[in-house]
Design an enzyme around this catalytic site. Structure first.
Site, PDB file in Angstrom:
ATOM      1  N   ARG A  92       0.808  -1.216   0.000  1.00  0.00           N
ATOM      2  CA  ARG A  92       0.000   0.000   0.000  1.00  0.00           C
ATOM      3  C   ARG A  92       0.842   1.268   0.000  1.00  0.00           C
ATOM      4  NH1 ARG A  92      -4.337  -0.794   4.749  1.00  0.00           N
ATOM      5  NH2 ARG A  92      -5.372   0.947   3.682  1.00  0.00           N
ATOM      6  N   GLY A 163      -6.593   4.304  12.463  1.00  0.00           N
ATOM      7  CA  GLY A 163      -7.289   5.380  13.176  1.00  0.00           C
ATOM      8  C   GLY A 163      -6.420   6.597  13.392  1.00  0.00           C
ATOM      9  N   THR A 184      -9.865  21.002 -10.050  1.00  0.00           N
ATOM     10  CA  THR A 184     -10.735  21.972 -10.722  1.00  0.00           C
ATOM     11  C   THR A 184     -10.018  23.095 -11.459  1.00  0.00           C
ATOM     12  OG1 THR A 184     -12.445  21.481  -9.075  1.00  0.00           O
ATOM     13  CG2 THR A 184     -12.710  23.494 -10.370  1.00  0.00           C
ATOM     14  N   GLU A 186      -7.704  25.558 -13.769  1.00  0.00           N
ATOM     15  CA  GLU A 186      -7.091  25.377 -15.088  1.00  0.00           C
ATOM     16  C   GLU A 186      -7.723  24.225 -15.872  1.00  0.00           C
ATOM     17  OE1 GLU A 186      -4.908  27.203 -16.869  1.00  0.00           O
ATOM     18  OE2 GLU A 186      -5.195  28.659 -15.268  1.00  0.00           O
TER      19      GLU A 186
END
Length: 433
Positions: A92, A163, A184, A186
């Site tokens: 991961r 956690g 979001t 450009e």
């Protein structure tokens, strides 16, 4: 912004590339658009290159935490094992370290290419027009691709910390929320890729006709897209996937070339009364994403060759490049199976190869994130500090919380607690019986 019956003096009309004469005649840019692309590609290039920094911070926090957080003793250990020793945690987190390095090296090369292109535009805008279009297409794809890689990587780092990663004291939630807006500006990440597709499909037509002009180095693989379509994986065992990074560069370029030809066939085969551009928006996004990932890997590998001289450092960086490539191939292995690059038996080799590579990189994990040079002040994380004492730092952070601080000092606690929180807690206990 729009104007209605507002007179703007010609002096104030920002007429570097196009002009309006005194009699009102509009004169198009002589550069054919190359000059206009210059400013847009630079801003998007900075966004794509800047995606490295927050992912590097998240990877630093998560790796340091996983290297010091212990759980369950090993077979031959009396102490509990660091969770970073578990293959699932390596799987991961280490690809996020590899992605951060890939973005860093890609960003360096990309911004240099943009500077070179802008110099060419100043010298001869018309001559640089084709390269400017290709760079515009690439930066549109990279802005979308790199911001997704970073946002997904930060979130994976947060989840891998359990956690403690969810707590604001980790610094990870703030990293994610601060970066999330990058989808979001450009150009929205999905809408922006339509510009990539329009340019690349025209470029493929020019290549087929033998009229293709000069390309930027990062997109020059398109000139040999027909050859790339014939490339196949030659791995017989999982070790074969770890030996040849250039073959993996070709693999991602092969997938990108295949996605472009699939998109072209899909749009050309639709009836005349169907809006093919609208019907293939999802395919356009995936093709542009494949283009961006291919550029990230090829730029990473090229930059290692150009910039790194130390043999040991080069070995580790090549391992990171291979890990980045294999992680992307595994995530999108359906594409590689459908394109013919990968066979079903070879697809089964991907996970063993990634697991083995993560095990090789495990001893270098902490030095690799330390090399990002992130200070404790920058990270602002109780679990990602350089000294590794996350337990005490978490306790100190909790004690410094305004609510706890008031109680720990012997006071009755804030009035807001008694007015708002205490009644809710009492109601919850009463309702539960």
């Amino acid at each position: 912004l729009s104007f209605n019956r507002v007179r703007i003096p010609r002096f104030n009309m920002l007429a570097k590339f196009s002009q309006v004469t005194k009699d009102g005649t509009y004169i198009k840019p002589s550069s054919g658009g190359a000059g206009v692309y210059g400013s847009m590609t630079l801003v998007r290039g900075y966004i794509a290159a800047g995606a490295f920094d927050p992912l590097a911070s998240a990877a630093t926090i998560a790796i340091r935490y996983a290297a010091t957080r212990r759980q369950e003793p090993g077979k031959e250990q009396t102490l509990e094992r660091p969770v970073l020793d578990y293959s699932s945690v390596q799987f991961r987190l280490l690809p996020q370290v590899a992605t951060a390095y890939a973005l860093r090296f890609m960003g360096y090369l990309l911004l240099n290419e943009i500077d070179d292109l802008n110099a060419r535009i100043k010298e001869d805008p018309k001559q640089a027009n084709a390269a400017a279009s290709a760079m515009h297409a690439s930066t549109c794809a990279l802005k979308s691709c790199c911001t997704y890689l970073t946002a997904d990587g930060i979130e994976e780092c947060r989840r891998a910390c359990g956690g403690h990663g969810f707590s604001n004291f980790s610094g990870l939630p703030k990293l994610y929320t601060n970066f999330f807006q990058s989808f979001t500006p450009e150009g929205d990440n999905w809408l922006l890729t339509q510009q990539t597709c329009s340019i690349i499909l025209r470029t493929l037509g020019s290549i087929d006709n033998g009229t293709a002009s000069s390309m930027t180095p990062t997109s020059s693989y398109l000139l040999k897209y027909q050859e790339l379509l014939q490339v196949r994986c030659k791995a017989v065992n999982s070790e074969d996937l770890l030996d040849d990074v250039e073959a993996l560069v070709q693999a991602l370029q092969h997938r990108a070339a295949w996605l472009w030809t699939e998109l072209r066939e899909a749009t050309s085969s639709m009836p005349a009364d169907v809006n093919s551009k609208e019907e293939t928006l999802v395919q356009q996004f995936e093709a542009a994403r494949g283009h961006g990932i291919a550029i990230v890997l090829s730029s990473f590998v090229q930059s290692i060759s150009d910039q790194v001289e130390d043999i040991d450092s080069m070995l580790v960086l090549h391992r990171l490049a291979v890990l980045f490539a294999l992680s992307q191939i595994q995530k999108d292995r359906g594409d590689f199976l459908a394109s013919g690059w990968l066979s079903p038996s070879q697809a089964r080799l991907l996970q063993p190869a990634i697991t083995a590579l993560c095990r090789k990189l495990r001893p270098d994990a902490v030095p690799l994130v330390d090399a990002f040079g992130k200070s404790d002040f920058e990270l602002s994380s109780a679990i990602g500090s350089y000294d590794g004492f996350y337990e005490q730092r978490l306790l100190d952070a909790a004690a410094g919380d305004p609510l706890n601080e008031a109680w720990n000092s012997g006071g009755p606690g804030p009035a807001e607690y008694w007015q708002y929180l205490k009644p809710l807690m009492s109601f919850g206990r009463g309702a539960s019986g």
